[in-house]
Write a protein that holds these residues in place. Sequence first.
Motif, PDB file in Angstrom:
ATOM      1  N   SER B  35       0.862  -1.187   0.000  1.00 42.72           N
ATOM      2  CA  SER B  35       0.000   0.000   0.000  1.00 42.72           C
ATOM      3  C   SER B  35       0.897   1.234   0.000  1.00 42.72           C
ATOM      4  CB  SER B  35      -0.881  -0.009   1.239  1.00 42.72           C
ATOM      5  OG  SER B  35      -0.076   0.199   2.385  1.00 42.72           O
ATOM      6  N   ASP B  36       0.322   2.369  -0.293  1.00 46.62           N
ATOM      7  CA  ASP B  36       1.102   3.608  -0.286  1.00 46.62           C
ATOM      8  C   ASP B  36       1.765   3.819   1.072  1.00 46.62           C
ATOM      9  OD1 ASP B  36       0.448   4.024  -2.853  1.00 46.62           O
ATOM     10  OD2 ASP B  36      -0.932   5.701  -2.508  1.00 46.62           O
ATOM     11  N   GLU B  37       1.008   3.484   2.127  1.00 46.82           N
ATOM     12  CA  GLU B  37       1.537   3.714   3.455  1.00 46.82           C
ATOM     13  C   GLU B  37       2.736   2.807   3.730  1.00 46.82           C
ATOM     14  OE1 GLU B  37      -1.369   3.584   6.600  1.00 46.82           O
ATOM     15  OE2 GLU B  37       0.231   3.344   8.076  1.00 46.82           O
ATOM     16  N   GLU B  38       2.601   1.534   3.314  1.00 49.05           N
ATOM     17  CA  GLU B  38       3.724   0.602   3.519  1.00 49.05           C
ATOM     18  C   GLU B  38       4.950   1.028   2.692  1.00 49.05           C
ATOM     19  OE1 GLU B  38       1.381  -3.581   4.422  1.00 49.05           O
ATOM     20  OE2 GLU B  38       1.457  -2.790   2.380  1.00 49.05           O
ATOM     21  N   TRP B  39       4.702   1.492   1.475  1.00 45.56           N
ATOM     22  CA  TRP B  39       5.798   1.936   0.606  1.00 45.56           C
ATOM     23  C   TRP B  39       6.496   3.151   1.220  1.00 45.56           C
ATOM     24  CZ3 TRP B  39       8.991   0.138  -2.659  1.00 45.56           C
ATOM     25  CH2 TRP B  39       9.690   0.958  -3.548  1.00 45.56           C
ATOM     26  N   ALA B  40       5.684   4.081   1.711  1.00 47.13           N
ATOM     27  CA  ALA B  40       6.254   5.276   2.353  1.00 47.13           C
ATOM     28  C   ALA B  40       7.060   4.879   3.586  1.00 47.13           C
ATOM     29  CB  ALA B  40       5.143   6.244   2.737  1.00 47.13           C
ATOM     30  N   ARG B  41       6.547   3.876   4.281  1.00 50.34           N
ATOM     31  CA  ARG B  41       7.266   3.423   5.476  1.00 50.34           C
ATOM     32  C   ARG B  41       8.628   2.842   5.079  1.00 50.34           C
ATOM     33  NH1 ARG B  41       6.375   3.102  10.629  1.00 50.34           N
ATOM     34  NH2 ARG B  41       4.380   4.142  10.397  1.00 50.34           N
ATOM     35  N   TYR B  42       8.651   2.084   3.972  1.00 47.11           N
ATOM     36  CA  TYR B  42       9.931   1.533   3.511  1.00 47.11           C
ATOM     37  C   TYR B  42      10.876   2.659   3.061  1.00 47.11           C
ATOM     38  CZ  TYR B  42      13.341  -0.030   0.142  1.00 47.11           C
ATOM     39  OH  TYR B  42      14.510  -0.194  -0.553  1.00 47.11           O
ATOM     40  N   LEU B  43      10.327   3.632   2.338  1.00 46.00           N
ATOM     41  CA  LEU B  43      11.193   4.670   1.769  1.00 46.00           C
ATOM     42  C   LEU B  43      11.744   5.621   2.819  1.00 46.00           C
ATOM     43  CD1 LEU B  43       9.524   5.954  -1.531  1.00 46.00           C
ATOM     44  CD2 LEU B  43      11.534   4.495  -1.273  1.00 46.00           C
ATOM     45  N   PHE B  44      10.877   6.052   3.724  1.00 46.34           N
ATOM     46  CA  PHE B  44      11.227   7.211   4.535  1.00 46.34           C
ATOM     47  C   PHE B  44      11.418   6.947   6.020  1.00 46.34           C
ATOM     48  CE2 PHE B  44       8.531   8.886   1.014  1.00 46.34           C
ATOM     49  CZ  PHE B  44       9.563   9.449   0.288  1.00 46.34           C
ATOM     50  N   PHE B  45      10.898   5.842   6.526  1.00 46.56           N
ATOM     51  CA  PHE B  45      10.913   5.659   7.981  1.00 46.56           C
ATOM     52  C   PHE B  45      12.137   4.880   8.425  1.00 46.56           C
ATOM     53  CE2 PHE B  45       6.723   7.031   9.719  1.00 46.56           C
ATOM     54  CZ  PHE B  45       6.271   7.614   8.549  1.00 46.56           C
ATOM     55  N   ARG B  46      12.895   5.485   9.321  1.00 47.99           N
ATOM     56  CA  ARG B  46      14.112   4.840   9.818  1.00 47.99           C
ATOM     57  C   ARG B  46      14.129   4.910  11.338  1.00 47.99           C
ATOM     58  NH1 ARG B  46      13.808   3.334   5.450  1.00 47.99           N
ATOM     59  NH2 ARG B  46      15.274   3.544   3.719  1.00 47.99           N
ATOM     60  N   ASP B  47      14.866   3.964  11.928  1.00 41.20           N
ATOM     61  CA  ASP B  47      15.027   4.009  13.376  1.00 41.20           C
ATOM     62  C   ASP B  47      15.864   5.231  13.754  1.00 41.20           C
ATOM     63  OD1 ASP B  47      13.687   1.654  13.392  1.00 41.20           O
ATOM     64  OD2 ASP B  47      15.490   0.407  13.512  1.00 41.20           O
ATOM     65  N   ASN B  48      15.694   5.684  14.969  1.00 42.86           N
ATOM     66  CA  ASN B  48      16.474   6.825  15.443  1.00 42.86           C
ATOM     67  C   ASN B  48      16.829   6.591  16.897  1.00 42.86           C
ATOM     68  OD1 ASN B  48      17.691   9.309  15.614  1.00 42.86           O
ATOM     69  ND2 ASN B  48      15.767  10.419  15.959  1.00 42.86           N
ATOM     70  N   PRO B  49      17.619   5.533  17.152  1.00 53.94           N
ATOM     71  CA  PRO B  49      17.837   5.156  18.546  1.00 53.94           C
ATOM     72  C   PRO B  49      18.883   6.039  19.219  1.00 53.94           C
ATOM     73  CG  PRO B  49      19.115   3.750  17.128  1.00 53.94           C
ATOM     74  CD  PRO B  49      18.357   4.687  16.226  1.00 53.94           C
ATOM     75  N   LYS B  50      18.795   6.087  20.523  1.00 54.51           N
ATOM     76  CA  LYS B  50      19.913   6.616  21.287  1.00 54.51           C
ATOM     77  C   LYS B  50      20.714   5.393  21.737  1.00 54.51           C
ATOM     78  CE  LYS B  50      21.277   9.249  25.323  1.00 54.51           C
ATOM     79  NZ  LYS B  50      20.843   9.960  26.531  1.00 54.51           N
ATOM     80  N   GLY B  51      21.907   5.251  21.193  1.00 56.71           N
ATOM     81  CA  GLY B  51      22.700   4.059  21.497  1.00 56.71           C
ATOM     82  C   GLY B  51      23.186   3.409  20.219  1.00 56.71           C
ATOM     83  N   ARG B  52      23.246   2.082  20.251  1.00 60.50           N
ATOM     84  CA  ARG B  52      23.830   1.358  19.113  1.00 60.50           C
ATOM     85  C   ARG B  52      22.937   1.450  17.880  1.00 60.50           C
ATOM     86  NH1 ARG B  52      27.495  -2.809  20.013  1.00 60.50           N
ATOM     87  NH2 ARG B  52      26.338  -4.146  18.620  1.00 60.50           N
ATOM     88  N   PHE B  53      23.570   1.777  16.750  1.00 55.57           N
ATOM     89  CA  PHE B  53      22.821   1.959  15.512  1.00 55.57           C
ATOM     90  C   PHE B  53      23.674   1.426  14.361  1.00 55.57           C
ATOM     91  CE2 PHE B  53      21.052   5.104  12.237  1.00 55.57           C
ATOM     92  CZ  PHE B  53      19.926   4.337  12.017  1.00 55.57           C
ATOM     93  N   ALA B  54      23.126   0.469  13.614  1.00 52.25           N
ATOM     94  CA  ALA B  54      23.858  -0.084  12.464  1.00 52.25           C
ATOM     95  C   ALA B  54      23.596   0.801  11.255  1.00 52.25           C
ATOM     96  CB  ALA B  54      23.404  -1.519  12.195  1.00 52.25           C
ATOM     97  N   GLU B  55      24.658   1.263  10.633  1.00 53.88           N
ATOM     98  CA  GLU B  55      24.480   2.166   9.503  1.00 53.88           C
ATOM     99  C   GLU B  55      25.498   1.869   8.409  1.00 53.88           C
ATOM    100  OE1 GLU B  55      24.702   5.807  11.617  1.00 53.88           O
ATOM    101  OE2 GLU B  55      26.838   5.655  11.977  1.00 53.88           O
ATOM    102  N   ARG B  56      25.222   2.404   7.223  1.00 47.80           N
ATOM    103  CA  ARG B  56      26.074   2.147   6.055  1.00 47.80           C
ATOM    104  C   ARG B  56      26.965   3.364   5.805  1.00 47.80           C
ATOM    105  NH1 ARG B  56      23.067   1.671   1.241  1.00 47.80           N
ATOM    106  NH2 ARG B  56      24.506   0.109   0.469  1.00 47.80           N
ATOM    107  N   TRP B  57      28.185   3.081   5.411  1.00 52.59           N
ATOM    108  CA  TRP B  57      29.127   4.144   5.072  1.00 52.59           C
ATOM    109  C   TRP B  57      29.833   3.759   3.781  1.00 52.59           C
ATOM    110  CZ3 TRP B  57      29.720   8.700   7.736  1.00 52.59           C
ATOM    111  CH2 TRP B  57      29.174   8.773   9.007  1.00 52.59           C
ATOM    112  N   ASN B  58      30.189   4.779   3.000  1.00 54.37           N
ATOM    113  CA  ASN B  58      30.990   4.551   1.806  1.00 54.37           C
ATOM    114  C   ASN B  58      32.254   5.395   1.907  1.00 54.37           C
ATOM    115  OD1 ASN B  58      31.772   5.486  -1.156  1.00 54.37           O
ATOM    116  ND2 ASN B  58      30.752   3.520  -1.319  1.00 54.37           N
ATOM    117  N   HIS B  59      33.399   4.767   1.713  1.00 54.81           N
ATOM    118  CA  HIS B  59      34.669   5.502   1.808  1.00 54.81           C
ATOM    119  C   HIS B  59      34.948   6.181   0.470  1.00 54.81           C
ATOM    120  CE1 HIS B  59      39.181   5.455   3.072  1.00 54.81           C
ATOM    121  NE2 HIS B  59      38.641   6.645   3.127  1.00 54.81           N
ATOM    122  N   THR B  60      34.212   7.256   0.200  1.00 51.85           N
ATOM    123  CA  THR B  60      34.217   7.861  -1.139  1.00 51.85           C
ATOM    124  C   THR B  60      35.576   8.410  -1.555  1.00 51.85           C
ATOM    125  OG1 THR B  60      33.267   9.758  -0.014  1.00 51.85           O
ATOM    126  CG2 THR B  60      31.822   8.508  -1.425  1.00 51.85           C
ATOM    127  N   ALA B  61      36.322   8.970  -0.614  1.00 58.14           N
ATOM    128  CA  ALA B  61      37.603   9.575  -0.990  1.00 58.14           C
ATOM    129  C   ALA B  61      38.740   8.571  -0.870  1.00 58.14           C
ATOM    130  CB  ALA B  61      37.893  10.805  -0.129  1.00 58.14           C
TER     131      ALA B  61
END
Lengths: 187, 85
Positions: B35-61
């Motif tokens: 549904s639109d709501e589920e799609w929006a949730r996939y696109l835009f909704f992210r966790d915002n914890p205080k503490g441990r957070f797994a995230e992606r990084w790219n070593h561009t330079a």
Amino acid sequence: MAERLSPLARFTPVSSGDLRIAEIPFLTQINLRVDPKSRAAADIGLALGAPLPTEPGTCASADADLLWLGPDEWLVVGERGRDLEGTIRAAAGTAHAGITDVSAQRTVVAVEGPRSRDLLAHGCALDLHPRVFGPGRCAQTMLARAQVVLAARDGDAFRVFVRSSFAGYLADWLMDAAGEYLGVTPR
Amino acid sequence: MLLIPCPWCGPRDEAEFHYGGQAHVAYPENPAALSDEEWARYLFFRDNPKGRFAERWNHTAGCRRWFNAVRNTATNEIEAREVTA
């Protein structure tokens, strides 16, 4: 006939007892991408006279310089006019590999002399101490906010690979930062 | 400035990296069925914890490779990292 101009053709080499800065134009540079565990990688190493370095941040020197850029990526550097691409293609045969001539992408600035580390440290966050970044080390990093490939060579010599469009800026920055080592009054 | 340990190049300045947001966000198996709501949730909704957070990084330079890192958002300590394909 049109004259071929290097990106730093208008840069006058400078030299003092402590520091020498000059462009090494038109080096042959090949970007090579191949699985390091493949037969092709071994064959390419044989053709170039040294195995492709697999330890991050190291380079090997043989018939050409082999700079580690990534886990499956190298920069092969040879003298001007050399057909490195042909050599590597012949060695790779039909194997899955990316071989691209990027000679025009970057020019090379040689920074040499006992003050070379001090000069580069003005704009580079890496630890350039010889114990950490001695001959045979290379790194892709930022120098004065410009992306460069730094390669340490024997003695206190460095090769700075900089994108052609950034070369003029970087040469200006180097000259500005080098003032104190060249005995030049700051502008 | 953070000092981020690239799994390939070692510790480098934050300025050499590009941030890739939360890690392990899987692409929906059948996007058309959402549904639109589920799609929006996939696109835009992210966790915002205080503490441990797994995230992606790219070593561009640097080596221009993506990797995952677990960063403590309260202290900015990077506790773990892993190479991703």
